[in-house]
Design a protein around this motif. Structure first.
Motif, PDB file in Angstrom:
ATOM      1  N   ASP A   1       0.829  -1.217   0.000  1.00 15.36           N
ATOM      2  CA  ASP A   1       0.000   0.000   0.000  1.00 15.36           C
ATOM      3  C   ASP A   1       0.858   1.260   0.000  1.00 15.36           C
ATOM      4  O   ASP A   1       0.410   2.316   0.437  1.00 15.36           O
ATOM      5  CB  ASP A   1      -0.934   0.088   1.233  1.00 15.36           C
ATOM      6  CG  ASP A   1      -1.481  -1.255   1.662  1.00 15.36           C
ATOM      7  OD1 ASP A   1      -1.778  -2.057   0.758  1.00 15.36           O
ATOM      8  OD2 ASP A   1      -1.592  -1.477   2.885  1.00 15.36           O
ATOM      9  N   GLY A   2       2.093   1.145  -0.450  1.00 17.80           N
ATOM     10  CA  GLY A   2       2.940   2.336  -0.498  1.00 17.80           C
ATOM     11  C   GLY A   2       3.455   2.777   0.861  1.00 17.80           C
ATOM     12  O   GLY A   2       4.118   3.795   0.980  1.00 17.80           O
ATOM     13  N   HIS A   3       3.178   1.984   1.914  1.00 14.24           N
ATOM     14  CA  HIS A   3       3.668   2.337   3.242  1.00 14.24           C
ATOM     15  C   HIS A   3       4.982   1.638   3.506  1.00 14.24           C
ATOM     16  O   HIS A   3       5.146   0.476   3.155  1.00 14.24           O
ATOM     17  CB  HIS A   3       2.668   1.898   4.322  1.00 14.24           C
ATOM     18  CG  HIS A   3       1.561   2.881   4.500  1.00 14.24           C
ATOM     19  ND1 HIS A   3       1.770   4.149   4.989  1.00 14.24           N
ATOM     20  CD2 HIS A   3       0.236   2.795   4.225  1.00 14.24           C
ATOM     21  CE1 HIS A   3       0.623   4.791   5.018  1.00 14.24           C
ATOM     22  NE2 HIS A   3      -0.327   4.002   4.544  1.00 14.24           N
ATOM     23  N   GLY A   4       5.900   2.312   4.163  1.00 18.25           N
ATOM     24  CA  GLY A   4       7.133   1.663   4.582  1.00 18.25           C
ATOM     25  C   GLY A   4       7.975   1.195   3.413  1.00 18.25           C
ATOM     26  O   GLY A   4       7.887   1.714   2.304  1.00 18.25           O
ATOM     27  N   THR A   5       8.816   0.219   3.679  1.00 13.55           N
ATOM     28  CA  THR A   5       9.784  -0.235   2.690  1.00 13.55           C
ATOM     29  C   THR A   5       9.713  -1.753   2.554  1.00 13.55           C
ATOM     30  O   THR A   5       9.496  -2.464   3.542  1.00 13.55           O
ATOM     31  CB  THR A   5      11.206   0.156   3.141  1.00 13.55           C
ATOM     32  OG1 THR A   5      11.244   1.558   3.341  1.00 13.55           O
ATOM     33  CG2 THR A   5      12.238  -0.224   2.093  1.00 13.55           C
ATOM     34  N   LEU A   6       9.893  -2.215   1.315  1.00 18.49           N
ATOM     35  CA  LEU A   6      10.066  -3.641   1.080  1.00 18.49           C
ATOM     36  C   LEU A   6      11.493  -3.844   0.602  1.00 18.49           C
ATOM     37  O   LEU A   6      11.915  -3.264  -0.387  1.00 18.49           O
ATOM     38  CB  LEU A   6       9.081  -4.125   0.005  1.00 18.49           C
ATOM     39  CG  LEU A   6       9.426  -5.452  -0.682  1.00 18.49           C
ATOM     40  CD1 LEU A   6       9.508  -6.592   0.327  1.00 18.49           C
ATOM     41  CD2 LEU A   6       8.402  -5.783  -1.752  1.00 18.49           C
ATOM     42  N   MET A   7      12.236  -4.638   1.369  1.00 15.73           N
ATOM     43  CA  MET A   7      13.579  -5.012   0.932  1.00 15.73           C
ATOM     44  C   MET A   7      13.482  -6.435   0.399  1.00 15.73           C
ATOM     45  O   MET A   7      13.054  -7.340   1.125  1.00 15.73           O
ATOM     46  CB  MET A   7      14.552  -4.982   2.107  1.00 15.73           C
ATOM     47  CG  MET A   7      14.958  -3.601   2.517  1.00 15.73           C
ATOM     48  SD  MET A   7      16.227  -2.978   1.403  1.00 15.73           S
ATOM     49  CE  MET A   7      16.381  -1.323   2.051  1.00 15.73           C
ATOM     50  N   ARG A   8      13.849  -6.612  -0.868  1.00 11.50           N
ATOM     51  CA  ARG A   8      13.702  -7.939  -1.463  1.00 11.50           C
ATOM     52  C   ARG A   8      15.072  -8.528  -1.804  1.00 11.50           C
ATOM     53  O   ARG A   8      15.844  -7.939  -2.549  1.00 11.50           O
ATOM     54  CB  ARG A   8      12.840  -7.857  -2.718  1.00 11.50           C
ATOM     55  CG  ARG A   8      12.875  -9.146  -3.558  1.00 11.50           C
ATOM     56  CD  ARG A   8      11.801  -9.158  -4.612  1.00 11.50           C
ATOM     57  NE  ARG A   8      10.487  -9.317  -4.012  1.00 11.50           N
ATOM     58  CZ  ARG A   8       9.350  -9.237  -4.700  1.00 11.50           C
ATOM     59  NH1 ARG A   8       9.377  -8.966  -5.986  1.00 11.50           N
ATOM     60  NH2 ARG A   8       8.197  -9.406  -4.091  1.00 11.50           N
ATOM     61  N   ILE A   9      15.324  -9.712  -1.225  1.00 12.19           N
ATOM     62  CA  ILE A   9      16.511 -10.471  -1.596  1.00 12.19           C
ATOM     63  C   ILE A   9      16.073 -11.502  -2.630  1.00 12.19           C
ATOM     64  O   ILE A   9      15.128 -12.256  -2.395  1.00 12.19           O
ATOM     65  CB  ILE A   9      17.107 -11.204  -0.374  1.00 12.19           C
ATOM     66  CG1 ILE A   9      17.607 -10.185   0.657  1.00 12.19           C
ATOM     67  CG2 ILE A   9      18.231 -12.133  -0.792  1.00 12.19           C
ATOM     68  CD1 ILE A   9      18.160 -10.837   1.917  1.00 12.19           C
ATOM     69  N   THR A  10      16.726 -11.506  -3.773  1.00 12.38           N
ATOM     70  CA  THR A  10      16.396 -12.500  -4.801  1.00 12.38           C
ATOM     71  C   THR A  10      17.595 -13.419  -4.975  1.00 12.38           C
ATOM     72  O   THR A  10      18.705 -12.946  -5.220  1.00 12.38           O
ATOM     73  CB  THR A  10      16.082 -11.810  -6.135  1.00 12.38           C
ATOM     74  OG1 THR A  10      15.084 -10.816  -5.896  1.00 12.38           O
ATOM     75  CG2 THR A  10      15.569 -12.802  -7.148  1.00 12.38           C
ATOM     76  N   LEU A  11      17.365 -14.723  -4.821  1.00 10.72           N
ATOM     77  CA  LEU A  11      18.461 -15.686  -4.995  1.00 10.72           C
ATOM     78  C   LEU A  11      18.082 -16.655  -6.107  1.00 10.72           C
ATOM     79  O   LEU A  11      16.942 -17.120  -6.161  1.00 10.72           O
ATOM     80  CB  LEU A  11      18.703 -16.456  -3.699  1.00 10.72           C
ATOM     81  CG  LEU A  11      19.467 -15.714  -2.606  1.00 10.72           C
ATOM     82  CD1 LEU A  11      19.346 -16.442  -1.292  1.00 10.72           C
ATOM     83  CD2 LEU A  11      20.921 -15.529  -2.996  1.00 10.72           C
ATOM     84  N   PRO A  12      19.005 -16.952  -6.996  1.00  5.10           N
ATOM     85  CA  PRO A  12      18.682 -17.898  -8.067  1.00  5.10           C
ATOM     86  C   PRO A  12      18.583 -19.318  -7.511  1.00  5.10           C
ATOM     87  O   PRO A  12      19.396 -19.728  -6.683  1.00  5.10           O
ATOM     88  CB  PRO A  12      19.868 -17.761  -9.026  1.00  5.10           C
ATOM     89  CG  PRO A  12      20.971 -17.214  -8.214  1.00  5.10           C
ATOM     90  CD  PRO A  12      20.369 -16.422  -7.093  1.00  5.10           C
TER      91      PRO A  12
END
Lengths: 233, 505
Positions: free
Chosen positions: B487-498
């Protein structure tokens, strides 16, 4: 936790530091107000009229350096600055902006307590007492006379003015700029060499050894602190 | 000079100043042509006017071939005119005085116009040569300004001088110890026999070259003094040549100085950047180490000095404080070590099969103290495949973004960790309810010391944590991104691993 020693406002964003400050201050009978942000701190300061403000310079929402002049606009509450910055210019800026003292992190609790006591004492109007004693030193502010161990000391006009400034602000760091402005006037705030010479003369008159002074302590890069109760040998 | 024959700015393409045999042949041919015309015309025009036909021929020859051929053509025309067109015909005798006068005038006119035309011809040739020289000089100057370094300046100068003076050229520059060395030459590097010892001695005294048989020297000098010598295998040079060559050398010297300034500037910039990084590192380290130390020292000194005045619960709080801050300090030190290893490429991946749940649990366990006071929620899918990674590194990366989330979250705020498979990849997402990161800064937060540049606004910001996180995940071929939260609130930190690594092993 008996009689109230007064109210202290802590403006600090780091929770663990706030916690131990609160515990130790409450143990000394202070009422403690806490603010994590500079804005909240300003609000509390205006509403609660604390007796002392302990301010961290690195706040999330504003720099502590902006906080000080803001408060000074309407209050003369003593401000003790906490900073991890060991950089002298930071301290000088804070002191020049109107902070009363600073403590560099990390610090022992007794050091902070001593500073709080000094700040509180200095705030109580000295009632312009005519005669001030500081160890063997005695100054009569109405007659402009100075004695050291009962012997009269003759000071030049500037030396006397400097001593008067010190004795009215005991145990407090005065920056070069503050002293120069008070003794020489606002046009001389950069002439630190005048000050060094005059300090040398005054120390001589007061029997201070520059390498181990009793009264006038040099705070390298910041200014001087006048010790009101020098340790007696 | 094989490869430079295409560019010969100073080779003489001027028409011959001393005309050869060819010119005289052309002149003879021209006279013959004039004669042919005169034969065709002599029925229609008075014969005295036929001299004008010959005169035109002489003029053309004079303009084209210069004085000699024009005089030759003048005399030849005079004789031909006399032989064929004055009475008595076919002899060199002349009957009429008028014809004699015509012939004499003819000869004088031919000589005068020939000379005039020849002089004009010379002037034009000179002007053209001048223009060519200026064009060449202009081109040289342009190449000088564009030359990226001292080497290309010298190369250009040597080639230019070689074509201008048509003699072998060499450039000598002092090396770092002040010893003169041949730094370039054309047509070959050591094509000129140079008395290096004598040059060396003379250079040391006043930078002026000694006189040498068969060699001429020019000084490469700037306002700051001489920078080198140019040797030409020809002696002597004409004063015009010397002036020209000097002008070229001066230009080259200025260009060398300029390239030097550019290099200096570049170096200064590098140094100042390194300095900035170093001071950012120092201030970050001192800030990050001292903040937890402040709590540790403050809490322990409180316990030591005032324990009698402090309630048991508060004493416990202080001890917890000390423990939590000591752990925080440990994390910072781990970060510093990781950063050093990342920086030196000394990061060695020891991959093994680990489950995502284990890594998440380990990270949460390590942050237990710091996470107290936050609402942590987990949304880890149960049937996730195993990861083939260096577990400790991925755990550290998670700890670092957790640390970041804690720092920016409001007290008692929610922190959610989710893990899911997306195609060939695994996502580990961490949502917080902090103020969020402005779009413009979403990449910058991964820069080293980003949070501390300018001021230490973000009080607990290491400025290292996220950079290290990206380094650790990047080593596994994955990536870390900052995005706006739900909802546009706060932050999403995304770790992507193959997940593709599973196939490899």
């Amino acid at each position: 936790m008996t009689e109230s020693s007064g109210t202290i406002l802590i403006v600090e964003d780091d929770a663990p530091i706030r916690k131990f400050l609160r515990i130790s201050l409450e143990a000394h009978g202070f009422r403690v107000l806490e603010a994590r942000l500079g804005r909240d701190g300003l609000e509390l300061c205006a509403e609660e009229h604390p007796d002392v403000v302990i301010l961290d310079l690195g706040l999330p929402d504003m720099d502590g350096q902006e906080f000080i002049p803001e408060v000074r606009g309407w209050s003369s509450v003593p401000i003790i600055v906490l900073s991890v910055r060991s950089d002298e210019t930071e301290k000088v800026t804070a002191l020049d902006a109107g902070a009363d003292d600073y403590v560099t992190k990390p610090f022992g609790i007794s050091e902070l307590m001593a500073r709080i006591r000094t700040a509180q004492r200095n705030r109580k109007p000295s009632a312009e007492t005519a005669r001030i004693k500081a160890g063997p030193l005695e100054v009569d502010l109405t007659r402009h006379e100075v004695w050291l161990g009962g012997e009269p000391v003759h000071l030049s006009k500037k030396e006397y003015e400097l001593l008067k400034l010190f004795i009215n602000n005991p145990d407090r760091v005065l920056t070069h700029r503050q002293i120069l402005r008070d003794v020489w006037g606002p046009t001389h705030v950069r002439d630190t060499h005048y000050l060094r010479v005059l300090i040398g003369h005054l120390r001589q008159r007061l029997g201070d050894i520059p390498s181990d002074p009793r009264y006038i302590i040099t705070i390298q890069g910041v200014g001087y602190r006048f010790v009101r109760e020098p340790e007696t040998e | 000079m094989p490869e430079t024959t295409t560019r010969t700015p100073y080779s003489t393409e001027l028409p011959p100043v001393r005309p050869g045999l060819r010119a005289y042949l052309w002149a003879a041919f021209g006279v013959a042509g004039a004669m042919a015309c005169a034969f065709l015309l002599h029925r229609f025009v008075p014969h005295a006017n036929l001299s004008l036909v010959f005169l035109t021929g002489v003029l053309i020859i004079a303009a084209k071939w210069g004085l000699g051929p024009s005089l030759f053509a003048g005399v030849a025309s005079f004789l031909a005119f006399n032989f064929f067109f004055t009475t008595p015909f076919y002899t060199f005798a002349v009957n009429h005085d008028g014809d004699v006068a015509t012939l004499l005038l003819f000869l004088i006119t031919a000589a005068l116009t020939g000379q005039l035309a020849a002089r004009m011809h010379d002037e034009i040739a000179k002007k053209q040569a001048g223009i060519r020289r200026i064009t060449a000089l202009y081109g040289f100057a342009k190449r000088m300004t564009a030359a990226p370094d001292a080497n290309s300046v010298l190369k250009e100068l040597i080639r230019h001088l070689y074509h201008f003076l048509e003699s072998p050229v060499a450039v000598l520059l002092p090396d770092t110890e002040g010893k003169l060395k041949v730094s370039g030459g054309w047509p070959s590097l050591d094509g000129i026999p140079l008395p290096l010892d004598r040059l060396e001695a003379a250079w040391k005294v006043d930078a002026s070259p000694p006189g040498c048989r068969g060699l001429s020297f020019l000084t490469l000098g700037t306002a700051r003094g001489p920078v080198g010598l140019v040797a030409v295998q020809r002696e002597p040079l004409t004063s015009e040549e010397e002036d020209q060559a000097r002008a070229l050398c001066d230009q080259a010297a200025i260009a060398i100085e300029r390239t030097g300034l550019v290099t200096d500037l570049e170096e200064a910039r590098l140094i100042s950047e390194t300095e900035q990084l170093r001071s950012a590192l120092l201030s970050s380290v001192s800030h990050d180490l001292r903040t937890p130390l402040s709590s540790i020292i403050g809490s322990s000194s409180t316990l030591l000095e005032y324990s009698s005045k402090i309630a048991a619960g508060d004493q416990r709080d202080l001890l917890n404080n000390i423990l939590g801050e000591a752990e925080r300090l440990n994390r910072y030190i781990q970060n510093l070590l990781d950063m050093t290893r990342l920086g030196h490429g000394g990061l060695e991946l020891r991959r093994d099969w680990v489950s995502v749940e284990d890594i998440v649990a380990a990270a949460l366990k390590r942050m237990e103290g710091a996470l107290a006071g936050f609402r942590v929620a987990l949304a880890v899918d149960s049937d996730l495949p195993l990861l083939h990674v260096h577990g400790a590194f991925v755990e550290q990366a998670l700890v670092n973004i957790l640390d970041n989330a804690i720092r920016f979250s409001p007290e008692n705020g929610p922190i959610t960790i989710a893990a899911s498979v997306a195609g060939e990849k695994l996502h580990i997402d961490m949502f917080d309810d902090g103020p969020g990161i402005p779009e413009a800064e979403r990449e910058m937060v991964f820069d080293m010391f980003y949070s501390v540049t300018g001021s230490d606004r973000h009080p607990r910001g290491t400025g290292l944590g996220l950079a290290i996180c990206r380094g650790l995940i990047g080593a596994h071929g994955g990536e870390v991104e900052a995005m706006p939260g739900a909802d546009g609130h706060g932050t999403l930190m995304r770790i992507t691993l193959p997940l593709a690594h599973t196939d490899e092993s």
